[in-house]
Scaffold this motif. Structure first.
Motif, PDB file in Angstrom:
ATOM      1  N   ILE A  56       0.867  -1.176   0.000  1.00  0.00           N
ATOM      2  CA  ILE A  56       0.000   0.000   0.000  1.00  0.00           C
ATOM      3  C   ILE A  56       0.899   1.220   0.000  1.00  0.00           C
ATOM      4  O   ILE A  56       1.587   1.501   0.980  1.00  0.00           O
ATOM      5  CB  ILE A  56      -0.941  -0.009   1.221  1.00  0.00           C
ATOM      6  CG1 ILE A  56      -1.825  -1.259   1.189  1.00  0.00           C
ATOM      7  CG2 ILE A  56      -1.802   1.256   1.235  1.00  0.00           C
ATOM      8  CD1 ILE A  56      -2.714  -1.419   2.403  1.00  0.00           C
ATOM      9  N   GLY A  57       0.940   1.913  -1.130  1.00  0.00           N
ATOM     10  CA  GLY A  57       1.871   3.016  -1.309  1.00  0.00           C
ATOM     11  C   GLY A  57       1.531   4.225  -0.463  1.00  0.00           C
ATOM     12  O   GLY A  57       0.428   4.351   0.108  1.00  0.00           O
ATOM     13  N   SER A  58       2.467   5.146  -0.401  1.00  0.00           N
ATOM     14  CA  SER A  58       2.318   6.330   0.453  1.00  0.00           C
ATOM     15  C   SER A  58       1.151   7.219   0.030  1.00  0.00           C
ATOM     16  O   SER A  58       0.572   7.928   0.849  1.00  0.00           O
ATOM     17  CB  SER A  58       3.617   7.138   0.452  1.00  0.00           C
ATOM     18  OG  SER A  58       3.956   7.527  -0.878  1.00  0.00           O
ATOM     19  N   GLY A  59       0.786   7.175  -1.265  1.00  0.00           N
ATOM     20  CA  GLY A  59      -0.315   8.004  -1.734  1.00  0.00           C
ATOM     21  C   GLY A  59      -1.640   7.271  -1.841  1.00  0.00           C
ATOM     22  O   GLY A  59      -2.639   7.849  -2.261  1.00  0.00           O
ATOM     23  N   ALA A  60      -1.658   6.001  -1.432  1.00  0.00           N
ATOM     24  CA  ALA A  60      -2.853   5.170  -1.607  1.00  0.00           C
ATOM     25  C   ALA A  60      -3.796   5.295  -0.419  1.00  0.00           C
ATOM     26  O   ALA A  60      -4.140   4.316   0.248  1.00  0.00           O
ATOM     27  CB  ALA A  60      -2.447   3.720  -1.825  1.00  0.00           C
ATOM     28  N   THR A  61      -4.228   6.523  -0.139  1.00  0.00           N
ATOM     29  CA  THR A  61      -5.135   6.749   0.981  1.00  0.00           C
ATOM     30  C   THR A  61      -6.504   6.147   0.681  1.00  0.00           C
ATOM     31  O   THR A  61      -6.933   6.079  -0.471  1.00  0.00           O
ATOM     32  CB  THR A  61      -5.283   8.249   1.267  1.00  0.00           C
ATOM     33  OG1 THR A  61      -5.752   8.894   0.079  1.00  0.00           O
ATOM     34  CG2 THR A  61      -3.957   8.859   1.690  1.00  0.00           C
ATOM     35  N   GLY A  62      -7.181   5.693   1.738  1.00  0.00           N
ATOM     36  CA  GLY A  62      -8.503   5.101   1.566  1.00  0.00           C
ATOM     37  C   GLY A  62      -8.493   3.685   1.034  1.00  0.00           C
ATOM     38  O   GLY A  62      -9.539   3.141   0.685  1.00  0.00           O
ATOM     39  N   THR A  63      -7.335   3.045   0.995  1.00  0.00           N
ATOM     40  CA  THR A  63      -7.209   1.690   0.461  1.00  0.00           C
ATOM     41  C   THR A  63      -7.933   0.679   1.351  1.00  0.00           C
ATOM     42  O   THR A  63      -7.906   0.763   2.571  1.00  0.00           O
ATOM     43  CB  THR A  63      -5.727   1.305   0.349  1.00  0.00           C
ATOM     44  OG1 THR A  63      -5.152   1.980  -0.765  1.00  0.00           O
ATOM     45  CG2 THR A  63      -5.549  -0.190   0.138  1.00  0.00           C
ATOM     46  N   ASP A  64      -8.530  -0.329   0.701  1.00  0.00           N
ATOM     47  CA  ASP A  64      -9.116  -1.468   1.399  1.00  0.00           C
ATOM     48  C   ASP A  64      -8.546  -2.723   0.753  1.00  0.00           C
ATOM     49  O   ASP A  64      -8.768  -2.966  -0.440  1.00  0.00           O
ATOM     50  CB  ASP A  64     -10.635  -1.441   1.278  1.00  0.00           C
ATOM     51  CG  ASP A  64     -11.309  -2.494   2.157  1.00  0.00           C
ATOM     52  OD1 ASP A  64     -10.601  -3.163   2.937  1.00  0.00           O
ATOM     53  OD2 ASP A  64     -12.538  -2.645   2.055  1.00  0.00           O
ATOM     54  N   SER A  65      -7.795  -3.522   1.522  1.00  0.00           N
ATOM     55  CA  SER A  65      -7.072  -4.644   0.927  1.00  0.00           C
ATOM     56  C   SER A  65      -7.044  -5.839   1.877  1.00  0.00           C
ATOM     57  O   SER A  65      -6.923  -5.674   3.100  1.00  0.00           O
ATOM     58  CB  SER A  65      -5.632  -4.222   0.600  1.00  0.00           C
ATOM     59  OG  SER A  65      -4.933  -5.257  -0.048  1.00  0.00           O
ATOM     60  N   ALA A 106      -6.730  -3.254   5.990  1.00  0.00           N
ATOM     61  CA  ALA A 106      -5.758  -4.132   5.343  1.00  0.00           C
ATOM     62  C   ALA A 106      -5.508  -5.328   6.255  1.00  0.00           C
ATOM     63  O   ALA A 106      -5.514  -5.199   7.480  1.00  0.00           O
ATOM     64  CB  ALA A 106      -4.445  -3.406   5.060  1.00  0.00           C
ATOM     65  N   GLY A 107      -5.290  -6.485   5.661  1.00  0.00           N
ATOM     66  CA  GLY A 107      -5.009  -7.667   6.460  1.00  0.00           C
ATOM     67  C   GLY A 107      -4.559  -8.820   5.594  1.00  0.00           C
ATOM     68  O   GLY A 107      -4.638  -8.768   4.369  1.00  0.00           O
ATOM     69  N   HIS A 108      -4.085  -9.872   6.247  1.00  0.00           N
ATOM     70  CA  HIS A 108      -3.678 -11.063   5.518  1.00  0.00           C
ATOM     71  C   HIS A 108      -3.820 -12.281   6.407  1.00  0.00           C
ATOM     72  O   HIS A 108      -3.859 -12.183   7.638  1.00  0.00           O
ATOM     73  CB  HIS A 108      -2.255 -10.938   4.971  1.00  0.00           C
ATOM     74  CG  HIS A 108      -1.204 -10.712   6.012  1.00  0.00           C
ATOM     75  ND1 HIS A 108       0.120 -10.570   5.696  1.00  0.00           N
ATOM     76  CD2 HIS A 108      -1.272 -10.612   7.360  1.00  0.00           C
ATOM     77  CE1 HIS A 108       0.816 -10.384   6.806  1.00  0.00           C
ATOM     78  NE2 HIS A 108      -0.001 -10.408   7.820  1.00  0.00           N
ATOM     79  N   ALA A 109      -3.907 -13.464   5.768  1.00  0.00           N
ATOM     80  CA  ALA A 109      -4.071 -14.705   6.517  1.00  0.00           C
ATOM     81  C   ALA A 109      -3.545 -15.863   5.688  1.00  0.00           C
ATOM     82  O   ALA A 109      -3.515 -15.807   4.458  1.00  0.00           O
ATOM     83  CB  ALA A 109      -5.543 -14.926   6.857  1.00  0.00           C
TER      84      ALA A 109
END
Length: 405
Positions: A291-300, A331-334
């Motif tokens: 998630i880059g520095s400019g990627a505000t509002g990201t859902d991942s 953001a999350g991972h599993a």
């Protein structure tokens, strides 16, 4: 374990000392195979791969005049529908617009394939029927390189299927361009014979308001390594990356996934599932999300799940998440690898279902979550049949006693 430095010597300056590559975003790129050299298996992007069997793809050699081709392409239906575009030469746009080789196999494929297969969805149009390119290998001793461009022009909608069968030593690059407002589904099906060797790099970029569903389905082949890389560059760009694999004895099925959130308010979902049965069955999944520095509002979110059906198998699962801004929606991972759920088996058996059939139903239910995301009834039906066939060849689905080797 400290990552091995994979930076090619030709890409470093004297003032820049060698240092370990820490993240996927730092990996060097080059169109010259000599900048990479042949992998040894110690490099961070090769340490879990079957380097020995992939070795024929590391050799940068001219094909002798008169040699038979390694792959037969059935694209007549695509040409008849006006969806195939002539692409001659390395500089034929849009080839190379976003594609940059990350390893020696990809660089060789770029160099040795001057003409691309270019599939284009017309601007503002929906292509209702799936676009199917059939790629058939003509022999395990035949070598082939390919560059494929899939371009969804602004506002277009469609599905492209790359179906691989037969056998070959096949190095492949796939460049995917999703223009503003386009909605594209790309499905790569690996239905090779058992002696095929296939290494493929898929690189995609999604523009403003665009949507990409990318799917990797691997059943056949001796060694199959399909690595998708998706950059959500535009505002509210979306990417869904799904994968399904079923490794039998002696098979090595691998995917190294990279999802880069670059634009504002982008959304990404990664879900890969695999089943393994038989001695020496191996799956490798590495998921990198940035998630880059400019990627505000990201859902991942990214997840990998593996179901082990017998002893003697190995499933490697490594999720990685790198966040450069705190202003995100989530953001999350599993990751999980295990054997059958005994409670599920007990439930089915308590209702009069025989153990072998119960195990078959559990596996089908586990994998069908991915199949049902395809959205093309004909392909979903064929894959469901393929899963059932794999299970019935699995020597009765003997229960596993451990989650992996």
């Amino acid at each position: 374990m400290t990552a091995t430095d994979t930076t090619p010597a030709a890409l470093r300056t004297e003032a820049e000392p060698a240092r370990p590559i820490q993240t996927r975003s730092e990996r060097p790129t080059s169109f010259d195979p000599a900048d990479f050299g042949a992998p040894t298996g110690r490099e961070v992007n090769w340490k879990l791969s079957d380097v020995r069997r992939l070795a024929p793809l590391f050799v940068d050699e001219e094909t002798e005049a008169g040699d038979e081709p390694g792959i037969a392409y059935d694209v007549d239906g695509i040409a008849e529908r006006g969806l195939l575009v002539e692409s001659t030469g390395h500089d034929a746009a849009p080839r190379g617009e976003i594609f940059r080789p990350e390893d020696v196999v990809s660089a060789i494929a770029w160099k040795r394939c001057p003409n691309a297969l270019h599939i284009r969805l017309p601007e503002g149009q929906e292509v209702a029927e799936p676009i199917v390119a059939r790629l058939h290998g003509l022999g395990a001793d035949r070598h082939a390189n390919a560059h494929i461009v899939i371009e969804a022009q602004p506002g277009s909608i469609g599905t492209v299927v790359l179906h691989h069968s037969g056998s070959a030593r096949y190095a492949q690059n796939v460049e995917i361009l999703v223009r503003a407002g386009a909605r594209l589904t790309v499905i790569s099906v690996q239905d090779w014979d058992d002696d095929a060797v296939h290494a493929s790099a898929h690189q995609a970029v999604v523009a403003d308001g665009g949507y990409l569903k990318h799917m990797v389905v691997s059943f056949g082949g001796g060694v199959v390594r399909v690595n998708p890389s998706v950059r959500l560059a535009g505002h509210r760009a979306e990417g869904e990356l799904y994968g399904l694999s079923f490794a039998d004895a002696g098979q090595h099925l691998e995917s190294q996934v990279y999802l880069f959130h670059e634009g504002v308010e982008t959304r990404g979902d990664v879900l890969y599932k695999g089943a393994l049965q038989g001695t020496g069955a191996r799956s490798v999944w590495i998921g990198d999300v940035l998630i880059g520095s400019g990627a505000t509002g990201t859902d991942s979110y990214e997840k990998n799940q593996n179901l082990v059906l017998s002893d003697g198998t190995r499933a490697d699962s490594i999720p990685n998440l790198e966040i450069e801004t705190g202003d995100i929606a989530g953001a999350g991972h599993a990751s999980a690898t295990g054997r059958f759920d005994d409670e599920q088996l007990f439930y089915l058996q308590s209702r009069g279902i025989e153990e072998e059939e119960a195990r078959r139903l559990v596996v089908i239910g586990f994998l069908m979550e991915i199949v049902q995301k395809i959205g093309v009834a004909e392909i979903e039906e064929r894959l469901a049949e393929a899963i059932d066939e794999e299970l019935r060849r699995g020597a009765g689905l003997a229960p596993a006693t451990r989650a992996g080797a």
